[in-house]
Design a protein around this motif. Structure first.
Motif, PDB file in Angstrom:
ATOM      1  N   UNK A 287       3.712   5.945  61.502  1.00  0.00           N
ATOM      2  CA  UNK A 287       2.678   5.224  60.743  1.00  0.00           C
ATOM      3  C   UNK A 287       2.565   5.786  59.329  1.00  0.00           C
ATOM      4  N   UNK A 288       2.607   7.126  59.228  1.00  0.00           N
ATOM      5  CA  UNK A 288       2.497   7.732  57.898  1.00  0.00           C
ATOM      6  C   UNK A 288       3.801   7.597  57.127  1.00  0.00           C
TER       7      UNK A 288
ATOM      8  N   UNK B 274      -1.195  -3.128  58.371  1.00  0.00           N
ATOM      9  CA  UNK B 274      -1.307  -1.690  58.098  1.00  0.00           C
ATOM     10  C   UNK B 274      -2.568  -1.338  57.311  1.00  0.00           C
ATOM     11  N   UNK B 275      -2.978  -2.220  56.396  1.00  0.00           N
ATOM     12  CA  UNK B 275      -4.206  -1.938  55.644  1.00  0.00           C
ATOM     13  C   UNK B 275      -5.396  -1.752  56.601  1.00  0.00           C
ATOM     14  N   UNK B 276      -5.531  -2.682  57.531  1.00  0.00           N
ATOM     15  CA  UNK B 276      -6.625  -2.590  58.506  1.00  0.00           C
ATOM     16  C   UNK B 276      -6.415  -1.398  59.428  1.00  0.00           C
ATOM     17  N   UNK B 277      -5.173  -1.161  59.815  1.00  0.00           N
ATOM     18  CA  UNK B 277      -4.893  -0.064  60.742  1.00  0.00           C
ATOM     19  C   UNK B 277      -5.233   1.287  60.095  1.00  0.00           C
TER      20      UNK B 277
ATOM     21  N   UNK C 101       1.331  15.402  61.971  1.00  0.00           N
ATOM     22  CA  UNK C 101       0.101  14.687  62.328  1.00  0.00           C
ATOM     23  C   UNK C 101      -0.158  14.867  63.816  1.00  0.00           C
ATOM     24  N   UNK C 102      -1.405  14.717  64.196  1.00  0.00           N
ATOM     25  CA  UNK C 102      -1.723  14.652  65.607  1.00  0.00           C
ATOM     26  C   UNK C 102      -1.673  13.201  66.063  1.00  0.00           C
ATOM     27  N   UNK C 103      -2.061  12.970  67.310  1.00  0.00           N
ATOM     28  CA  UNK C 103      -2.154  11.602  67.805  1.00  0.00           C
ATOM     29  C   UNK C 103      -3.196  10.849  66.985  1.00  0.00           C
ATOM     30  N   UNK C 104      -2.979   9.555  66.806  1.00  0.00           N
ATOM     31  CA  UNK C 104      -3.854   8.769  65.938  1.00  0.00           C
ATOM     32  C   UNK C 104      -4.511   7.641  66.748  1.00  0.00           C
TER      33      UNK C 104
END
Lengths: 448, 480
Positions: free
Chosen positions: A254-255, A413-416, A435-438
């Motif tokens: 995601x990042x 992605x904006x909303x996410x 990162x950790x879990x999101x």
């Protein structure tokens, strides 16, 4: 088998000399500016399957690439060939291209006074003197632990130990030359479970600059086996809108999408939904995304970027707001902004997190989908629309109920990003994105 | 084909002081006792690409890669090493490393070389040289200008031209000795359009085992541009795709990505030898609706996935994978064919000399059916029509696969209506293939853009299919 006998820091002076020879040849042939990257790499890759050796591969690669300029025109060429003829011909090939390319006002090297000067030692080189026999033994131990974990583990799809060392030198005609040696070792295990009328595969792995820092082979094997077995009996869930928890190893993606969306190349090409988003709040206010390029031994560490600029620590997101794009010299010029020393990418991204572990995030989610696998490339960076195949677990009352497969998750992605409810402290350490879990408040899950 | 042996071996071997006559003894060194199979793969590749964006040709690059891959096999074990240098010393070093998987011993036997006779499917000339650099630049600029003139909503145009010229020589201890010269070219156009603050992208490209003149004929280059623009404009009007399980009609051509993922990978020999595929051990069983006949055909003239012979020197063929819904055969390289006791099918492919061959697809497609495509659309009350797809992926063990749409529409009461945003579709290979309920008479192959990835290796492939209807598959949109 190549010009450089041993791949390690001792090879750097020879590679530096080669960079200088290529720069000189480019100048001799008429280039007004030039940049060169020379590398040599070697590695060993062994795979076992079903308690037997499957492959033993020895890798050895070398080569160089040049980008040269004739005024504001640019051409590139690269080769795996060695020797003076290869240098001569590769420079000539790049030059021939440059002569036909269009004038580009933004083309050219970074300014000489911006080039990196001090190159801190990042401790990236830890060769692992392991023989093929030892590598095979470690892989066999890993797979044996996987088979011993559960009787439903009936088949294997390969357990691989890879060790790799390389050296790279980059130099340009604005006076920069820098190089480093680095290593990367990994152990991965893919197992197949059978039961409940299904076959399911899953994997686990570890990767590190240091061989001795890799996780215990037996623990990797057990983890792969447990993950495969837990998926047996997976089924779709009905279509719904629910919170979605991305396991840390997937949250890195995601990042990664975020970094792609703020990369200068996509911004100036008008190919990103985050064009013009500087100063906007893109994440919840408690979130911070930092680049820290100089962490010793980290997988993404680098002292200089692809243009020869010194890398430096910075925040891309603070209090949820976008502070900076990810810029190279070229994309910076296209956007009238200074380079952020990110030619070639971001070097170690850290996502701020809370103090809940993954189990706590599952409890917090209450009812929703915990995603442990994603499939396909269903992302449109122009619009931010996101739709991918997924597998994982259905969660009710804060507890895992059953494995899920054959569903998709979709959103924008904006909303996410804005809808991130929490980032766990279960940090993924095998990626240059930490990162950790999101936990995302709401996405569309499509299923039966 | 034997007429290629001389020029190709001269090009690959002579600079390092080698000749074909020395290959038997080099293979002998490699194929000692305990070694079942051994081969040498020599390759030189030149490639280039030119990219236009912002109206200027700002990027051009040229790459030269060469080397030799050395492989020895003992039972299911493979030892492999490669070198960028093609010399006797480098080959000896690599051979020693590769054969370390078996116990050492004296030299092994090598069969007398025989070179297969194969049909030539593509030209021998360097595709990069058929037009000058100035003409390449001019072509990109012409397409850019003509594209921008088509519509004021265009904000960005990216045009690229790429070519590869491969020369390969493979020699194996089973007596295979073969050479091939392989051209591959590609042209792509990507367009970003904007209307009322909304932006969308469209892209189209094509190519094959030909040279750059391919794009100059039949107005192909501009054809891609017009198609890219049309797709982008359609997407400007798109609404969120529905979420849930629906009937889906896939258009002909590139939608064959469906077969590549849902069926193709699962029928590669390695997965089936290992028993890791959802199709393992199912030869003779019904695995798809009886409308479905699917082949993998490497012998099509000039296609992106075509090869006169594969990377192990086996001539390619047209292999029937599924016939009227019944599983007939797998795609094999030499290793998996030997271990499974079946003939190799000419599907042993590798990304380069630095990679090990594996069973891979060539051009995989479904034969035409009898329905009129319009009749297929008309049969759907509420569903999705996918005119064009993006990429896909499969988990061959569970059979789950995905593909994403790049141009799709709602079907309402038998008519194509509103365009919908890109969405991922997910299904299980055998399930979905059993739900193929109508098949069009309009078989088409794709335009030549496919690249397949497997275990980190990329190879060019082709796909194709007629318009077809799947009664139910999960559509991953966000809409109702």
């Amino acid at each position: 088998m190549s010009e450089v006998a041993v791949v390690g820091p001792q090879a750097l002076p020879e590679l530096e000399a080669k960079v200088e020879r290529i720069l000189a040849e480019a100048k001799r042939q008429g280039a007004s500016a030039c940049e060169v990257s020379v590398s040599v790499e070697q590695g060993l890759s062994t795979t076992v399957r079903q308690r037997e050796v499957e492959t033993v591969e020895f890798n050895r690669d070398q080569g160089f690439g040049i980008t040269l300029y004739v005024g504001k025109r640019k051409g590139s060429a690269s080769t795996s060939a060695s020797g003076e003829d290869a240098i001569h011909e590769t420079v000539a090939a790049a030059l021939a291209i440059a002569k036909h390319a269009s004038e580009d006002e933004c083309a050219g090297l970074a300014d000489a006074d911006l080039m990196a000067r001090d190159l801190p030692e990042l401790d990236l080189f830890h060769p692992w003197p392991i023989t093929p026999e030892q590598a095979v033994e470690l892989a066999l131990n890993c797979e044996a632990a996987a088979f011993a974990t559960d009787s439903r583990i009936r088949n294997a799809d390969g357990t691989s130990l890879n060790t790799h060392q390389g050296c790279r030198v980059y130099g340009n005609s604005n006076g920069f030359i820098g190089g480093y040696a680095s290593t990367r070792h990994s152990l991965s295990c893919v197992m197949i479970a059978e039961g409940e009328g299904q076959m399911q595969r899953d994997y686990w792995y570890d990767v590190s600059r240091q061989g001795e820092a890799l996780a215990d082979p037996a623990s990797i094997g057990r983890h792969a086996a447990e993950r495969a077995v837990r998926r047996l009996g997976a089924r779709p869930v009905p279509t719904c809108e629910v919170p979605v928890l991305f396991a840390a190893e997937l949250a890195t993606g995601l990042f990664g999408h975020f970094l792609a969306a703020i990369s200068g190349g996509n911004i100036y090409r008008k190919s990103s939904f985050l064009e013009g988003a500087l100063g906007q709040r893109l994440f919840p206010e408690w979130m911070k995304l930092d680049e820290r390029p100089h962490i010793p031994r980290a997988l993404g560490s680098a002292t200089f970027d692809g243009d020869g600029l010194a890398t430096y620590a910075k925040s891309f997101i603070e209090q949820g707001e976008l502070l900076s794009y990810v810029l190279s010299t070229y994309s910076g010029r296209k956007l009238n902004m200074p380079s952020t020393a990110n030619a070639g990418g971001v070097h170690n991204l850290f996502v701020s997190h809370g103090d809940e572990d993954q189990a706590a995030l599952i409890r917090r989610m209450g009812r929703g989908l915990f995603v442990t696998e994603l499939m396909g490339q269903g992302l449109n960076l122009v619009t931010g629309d996101y739709s991918r195949g997924a597998a994982g677990y259905w969660v009710e009352n804060g507890e895992i109920q059953f494995p899920v497969q054959e569903v998709t998750i979709a959103g924008n992605l904006r909303d996410m990003f804005l809808g991130i409810a929490a980032v766990g402290k279960d940090l993924e350490r095998r990626s240059s994105i930490s990162t950790g879990s999101v936990l995302i408040e709401r996405m569309t899950v499509a299923g039966s | 084909m034997s007429d290629l042996l001389l020029p190709v071996s001269e090009h690959l071997l002579a600079p390092g002081g080698l000749s074909i006559d020395q290959l038997p003894s080099l293979l002998g060194e490699l194929a000692g006792p305990g070694i079942d199979a051994a081969d040498l793969y020599f390759q030189s590749q030149v490639s280039e690409s030119w990219v236009l964006e912002d109206g200027i040709v700002k990027e051009g690059s040229f790459h030269l890669d060469q080397g030799v891959g050395v492989r020895a096999q003992s039972g299911e074990k493979t030892g492999f090493a490669y070198s960028n240098a093609i010399t006797a010393q480098a080959l000896s070093d690599a051979a020693r490393a590769a054969r370390s998987i078996a116990r050492t011993g004296q030299e092994g036997r090598v069969q007398v070389f025989s070179t297969p006779t194969v049909t030539r499917l593509y030209g021998q000339d360097n595709p990069l040289d058929v037009i000058s650099r100035a003409e390449k630049v001019e072509l990109l600029q012409r397409v850019d200008a003509a594209t921008r003139a088509l519509d004021p909503r265009i904000k960005q145009v990216t045009v690229s031209l790429a070519g590869v010229w491969d020369r390969i020589l493979v020699a194996a201890n089973d007596g295979s000795l073969a050479a091939d010269i392989r051209p591959l070219v590609r042209f792509n156009v990507s367009v970003i359009v904007e209307q009322n603050g909304r932006r969308e992208r469209g892209g189209q490209g094509g190519g094959g085992r030909s040279d750059y003149r391919y794009f100059l004929s039949e107005d192909r280059a501009m054809g891609y541009a017009r198609e890219a623009l049309r797709q982008a404009l359609v997407n400007l009007e798109s609404v969120p795709a529905p979420a849930g399980t629906l009937p889906v009609v896939l258009g002909s051509g590139w939608s064959g990505v469906l077969l590549h993922e849902a069926v193709g990978h699962g029928l590669e020999g390695d997965f089936n030898r290992k028993g890791s595929s959802a199709y393992s051990g199912r030869i003779g069983e019904k695995v798809a609706s009886s409308l479905c006949t699917i082949v993998d055909d490497g012998t099509l003239v000039g296609r992106r996935g075509s090869l006169s012979l594969d990377d192990e020197g086996t001539p390619t063929q047209c292999t029937t994978l599924i016939e009227n819904g019944v599983l007939r055969g797998y795609m094999q390289d030499k290793l998996n064919a030997r271990l499974m006791g079946v003939p190799a099918t000419g599907n042993g492919r590798r990304e380069s000399y630095a990679h090990l061959p594996m069973p891979r697809m060539t051009n995989t497609y479904m034969l035409a059916g009898e329905s009129d495509p319009e009749e297929i659309i008309a049969s759907v009350k509420k569903g999705i029509y996918c005119a064009s797809l993006g990429g896909g992926q499969v988990d061959i063990t569970s059979g789950k696969f995905v593909f994403s749409t790049s141009e799709a529409y709602l079907i309402e009461n038998g008519k194509i209506t509103t365009p919908v945003k890109g969405a991922t579709l997910i299904g299980n290979g055998p399930d979905v293939m059993n739900k193929v309920s109508m098949l069009g008479n309009d078989l088409a192959l794709d335009s030549g853009v496919g690249t397949c990835g497997k275990e980190g290796q990329s190879v060019p492939v082709g796909v194709g299919q007629p318009t077809l209807k799947i009664d139910a598959i999960t559509v991953g949109g966000t809409g109702g």
